[in-house]
Design a protein around this motif. Structure first.
Motif, PDB file in Angstrom:
ATOM      1  N   TRP A 280      -0.644  -7.774 -10.420  1.00 18.96           N
ATOM      2  CA  TRP A 280       0.390  -6.756 -10.663  1.00 18.96           C
ATOM      3  C   TRP A 280       0.767  -5.999  -9.382  1.00 18.96           C
ATOM      4  CZ3 TRP A 280       1.934  -8.693 -14.800  1.00 18.96           C
ATOM      5  CH2 TRP A 280       2.799  -8.039 -15.671  1.00 18.96           C
ATOM      6  N   GLY A 281       0.517  -6.602  -8.222  1.00 19.25           N
ATOM      7  CA  GLY A 281       0.852  -5.970  -6.950  1.00 19.25           C
ATOM      8  C   GLY A 281       2.324  -5.636  -6.846  1.00 19.25           C
ATOM      9  N   GLY A 282       2.644  -4.429  -6.325  1.00 20.14           N
ATOM     10  CA  GLY A 282       4.018  -3.965  -6.228  1.00 20.14           C
ATOM     11  C   GLY A 282       4.545  -3.376  -7.508  1.00 20.14           C
ATOM     12  N   ARG A 283       3.720  -3.386  -8.573  1.00 17.43           N
ATOM     13  CA  ARG A 283       4.163  -2.883  -9.871  1.00 17.43           C
ATOM     14  C   ARG A 283       3.271  -1.760 -10.394  1.00 17.43           C
ATOM     15  NH1 ARG A 283       5.985  -7.648 -13.888  1.00 17.43           N
ATOM     16  NH2 ARG A 283       6.909  -5.782 -14.827  1.00 17.43           N
ATOM     17  N   VAL A 284       2.408  -1.232  -9.523  1.00 15.07           N
ATOM     18  CA  VAL A 284       1.472  -0.176  -9.925  1.00 15.07           C
ATOM     19  C   VAL A 284       1.616   1.009  -8.981  1.00 15.07           C
ATOM     20  CG1 VAL A 284      -0.946   0.438 -10.309  1.00 15.07           C
ATOM     21  CG2 VAL A 284      -0.151  -1.896 -10.806  1.00 15.07           C
ATOM     22  N   THR A 285       1.804   2.182  -9.571  1.00 20.62           N
ATOM     23  CA  THR A 285       1.887   3.424  -8.798  1.00 20.62           C
ATOM     24  C   THR A 285       0.830   4.396  -9.310  1.00 20.62           C
ATOM     25  OG1 THR A 285       4.262   3.146  -8.466  1.00 20.62           O
ATOM     26  CG2 THR A 285       3.375   5.359  -8.137  1.00 20.62           C
ATOM     27  N   ILE A 286       0.207   5.116  -8.392  1.00 14.15           N
ATOM     28  CA  ILE A 286      -0.735   6.170  -8.772  1.00 14.15           C
ATOM     29  C   ILE A 286      -0.219   7.497  -8.218  1.00 14.15           C
ATOM     30  CG2 ILE A 286      -2.757   4.718  -9.086  1.00 14.15           C
ATOM     31  CD1 ILE A 286      -3.623   5.292  -6.251  1.00 14.15           C
TER      32      ILE A 286
ATOM     33  N   GLY B  63      -0.104   0.753   5.461  1.00 14.32           N
ATOM     34  CA  GLY B  63       0.835  -0.174   4.838  1.00 14.32           C
ATOM     35  C   GLY B  63       1.123   0.102   3.383  1.00 14.32           C
ATOM     36  N   VAL B  64       0.735   1.289   2.883  1.00 10.56           N
ATOM     37  CA  VAL B  64       0.958   1.646   1.486  1.00 10.56           C
ATOM     38  C   VAL B  64       2.375   2.188   1.306  1.00 10.56           C
ATOM     39  CG1 VAL B  64       0.181   3.098  -0.434  1.00 10.56           C
ATOM     40  CG2 VAL B  64      -1.485   2.196   1.215  1.00 10.56           C
TER      41      VAL B  64
ATOM     42  N   CYS C  41      -8.102  -3.946 -11.065  1.00  8.44           N
ATOM     43  CA  CYS C  41      -7.270  -4.444 -12.169  1.00  8.44           C
ATOM     44  C   CYS C  41      -5.933  -4.988 -11.656  1.00  8.44           C
ATOM     45  CB  CYS C  41      -7.039  -3.335 -13.186  1.00  8.44           C
ATOM     46  SG  CYS C  41      -8.504  -2.879 -14.145  1.00  8.44           S
ATOM     47  N   THR C  42      -5.381  -4.345 -10.636  1.00  8.03           N
ATOM     48  CA  THR C  42      -4.118  -4.825 -10.063  1.00  8.03           C
ATOM     49  C   THR C  42      -4.286  -6.237  -9.521  1.00  8.03           C
ATOM     50  OG1 THR C  42      -3.493  -2.559  -9.463  1.00  8.03           O
ATOM     51  CG2 THR C  42      -2.325  -4.347  -8.343  1.00  8.03           C
ATOM     52  N   GLU C  43      -5.385  -6.467  -8.832  1.00  8.49           N
ATOM     53  CA  GLU C  43      -5.629  -7.792  -8.257  1.00  8.49           C
ATOM     54  C   GLU C  43      -5.943  -8.820  -9.342  1.00  8.49           C
ATOM     55  OE1 GLU C  43      -7.296  -6.479  -3.849  1.00  8.49           O
ATOM     56  OE2 GLU C  43      -8.733  -6.704  -5.504  1.00  8.49           O
ATOM     57  N   ILE C  44      -6.706  -8.433 -10.347  1.00  8.44           N
ATOM     58  CA  ILE C  44      -7.049  -9.376 -11.423  1.00  8.44           C
ATOM     59  C   ILE C  44      -5.794  -9.852 -12.157  1.00  8.44           C
ATOM     60  CG2 ILE C  44      -8.105  -9.510 -13.730  1.00  8.44           C
ATOM     61  CD1 ILE C  44     -10.399  -7.832 -12.663  1.00  8.44           C
ATOM     62  N   HIS C  45      -4.880  -8.923 -12.426  1.00  3.82           N
ATOM     63  CA  HIS C  45      -3.690  -9.245 -13.218  1.00  3.82           C
ATOM     64  C   HIS C  45      -2.494  -9.661 -12.363  1.00  3.82           C
ATOM     65  CE1 HIS C  45      -5.401  -7.970 -17.055  1.00  3.82           C
ATOM     66  NE2 HIS C  45      -5.886  -6.902 -16.462  1.00  3.82           N
TER      67      HIS C  45
ATOM     68  N   VAL D 220      -0.769  -1.445  -4.484  1.00  2.02           N
ATOM     69  CA  VAL D 220      -0.748  -0.217  -5.284  1.00  2.02           C
ATOM     70  C   VAL D 220      -0.062   0.871  -4.480  1.00  2.02           C
ATOM     71  CG1 VAL D 220      -2.136   1.534  -6.449  1.00  2.02           C
ATOM     72  CG2 VAL D 220      -2.863  -0.865  -6.501  1.00  2.02           C
ATOM     73  N   GLN D 221       0.899   1.552  -5.085  1.00  2.00           N
ATOM     74  CA  GLN D 221       1.726   2.545  -4.416  1.00  2.00           C
ATOM     75  C   GLN D 221       1.249   3.957  -4.762  1.00  2.00           C
ATOM     76  OE1 GLN D 221       5.786  -0.058  -4.806  1.00  2.00           O
ATOM     77  NE2 GLN D 221       4.981   0.830  -6.658  1.00  2.00           N
TER      78      GLN D 221
END
Length: 401
Positions: free
Chosen positions: A223-229, A290-291, A217-221, A255-256
């Protein structure tokens, strides 16, 4: 405001004016001098994941099994008695602990559901304003009790986002279809232009992992650099080769990952007595992939985590101990995971000690960054935007005559 001149054996000379570090004082201007001697100067600490709204409620709960399911159920019962003033007072107590432990930026998760409504959100918004002089508070609203399976919750999330909540959170394992919750949260995040911070994969069984769906979903939208788990304790149950594959995918997608040592150690692995697993997100290996990573507190004084003093340095030390990290480089990295790397995770653009950075800084009695973590050194003093917010005096030995 006069320019503040900071001098010390390790930091050289630095200058602060109008709340920011500057390259030099105005020619001819008188400066106020802060001599930190042999102290170690470091930017203010960054708490990326904490729950102020449900802190300090342990005496209202029955703690027996010590499981995640029990913690959620007991907190749900206690939440029925929450009032705005109650949440405010408990949150303020934790904030004041965090301030004297050196935390100057904080992302707090706030539960929204039809039972609690916006009570917690309104209380934390008041704290955000009342404590802005010492700590920058960011609110992440999320559906602890489920989203798709809990009608009325999405409307509350949207209301809070429209009223200024900075981040959208999630708890996919609370819905029957976790992947569907993830997809819906991404749609809302894009609609409201908000970062995402998800409670994810919180057990030690590698089966049913939802990290790949978050990456997709991060790649589709975009949203890289804006998602944390956060949590992602399932990652600790993977063979190294598989972990590296996922780590590289997380890094590429942007994803962070946040590890929450106290809570994750307290709740997981209770089904085993011998050879008990450590069960922490393996930040050292993820970092090598690299995370962007952080270490955080999560809970204090509730069924998720019965103890804590809001010290991020203590959390960094706990993580280092359990993860068997002991070199100066490794310990400094643990300090970065509660400061520099955490600032990157929160996308703070003016963080640091260089000219142009906001003058949020601490002084430690420690010879190196790694020693701060190794010794669990409490900061001696802190400054927010160049204004002193706390001071801690060193203890003295009282020798006999």
């Amino acid at each position: 405001m006069k320019t503040l001149r900071i001098i010390g054996a390790r930091c050289g000379e630095r200058y602060v004016r109008d709340g920011f570090f500057v390259a030099a004082p105005i020619p001819g201007e008188a400066c106020t001098t802060l001599d930190i001697g042999d102290g170690y100067l470091h930017p203010g600490l960054v708490e990326t994941h904490i729950h102020l709204d449900k802190a300090c409620i342990l005496e209202r709960c029955q703690l027996q099994a010590g499981t995640l399911a029990e913690a959620i159920a007991q907190t749900r019962l206690a939440k029925a008695g929450f009032t705005e003033q109650d949440v405010y007072q408990r949150g303020a107590a934790v904030l004041e602990q965090a301030i004297v432990q050196g935390t100057m930026h904080m992302r707090t998760h706030v539960e929204l559901d039809p039972q609690i409504g916006l009570i917690g959100f309104n209380a934390i918004r008041r704290l955000q304003a009342d404590y802005a002089w010492a700590i920058t508070l960011e609110l992440c609203v999320f559906p602890q009790e489920g989203l798709l399976d809990n009608p009325g919750t999405e409307a509350l999330l949207c209301a809070a986002l429209e009223q200024g909540a900075e981040v959208l959170g999630g708890c996919p394992y609370m819905d029957r279809d976790p992947a569907a919750q993830i997809r819906r949260l991404f749609e809302l995040a894009v609609h409201y232009d908000r970062d995402l911070d998800l409670h994810l994969d919180f057990d030690l069984d590698p089966a049913g992992m939802t990290v790949p769906e978050v990456i997709r979903c991060t790649e589709i939208h975009g949203w890289g650099g804006r998602v944390t788990i956060g949590h992602v304790t399932k990652l600790s149950a993977l063979p190294l080769a598989h972990l590296r594959e996922i780590g590289q995918a997380l890094a590429v997608a942007g994803v962070q990952v946040t590890c929450l040592p106290s809570t994750d150690l307290f709740l997981t692995g209770r089904d085993q007595f011998h050879n008990k697993p450590r069960g922490l997100a393996p930040l050292e290996q993820l970092h090598k992939c690299g995370v962007t990573c952080s270490i955080s507190t999560n809970n204090l004084g509730n069924p998720f985590t019965p103890y804590g003093d809001a010290s991020l340095v203590r959390q960094a030390n706990l993580f280092a101990n359990v993860s068997q990290l002991g070199t100066e480089v490794q310990l400094q990295r643990c300090l970065d995971w509660v400061s520099n790397e955490s600032a990157r995770l929160l996308r703070l653009t003016d963080y640091g000690l260089e000219p142009g950075c906001r003058a949020d800084f601490l002084v430690f009695e420690a010879p190196t960054p790694g020693a701060v973590v190794a010794r669990i050194s409490a900061p001696l003093m802190g400054f927010k935007a160049g204004r002193q917010t706390f001071e801690r005096r060193l203890p003295q030995i009282c020798r006999p005559d």
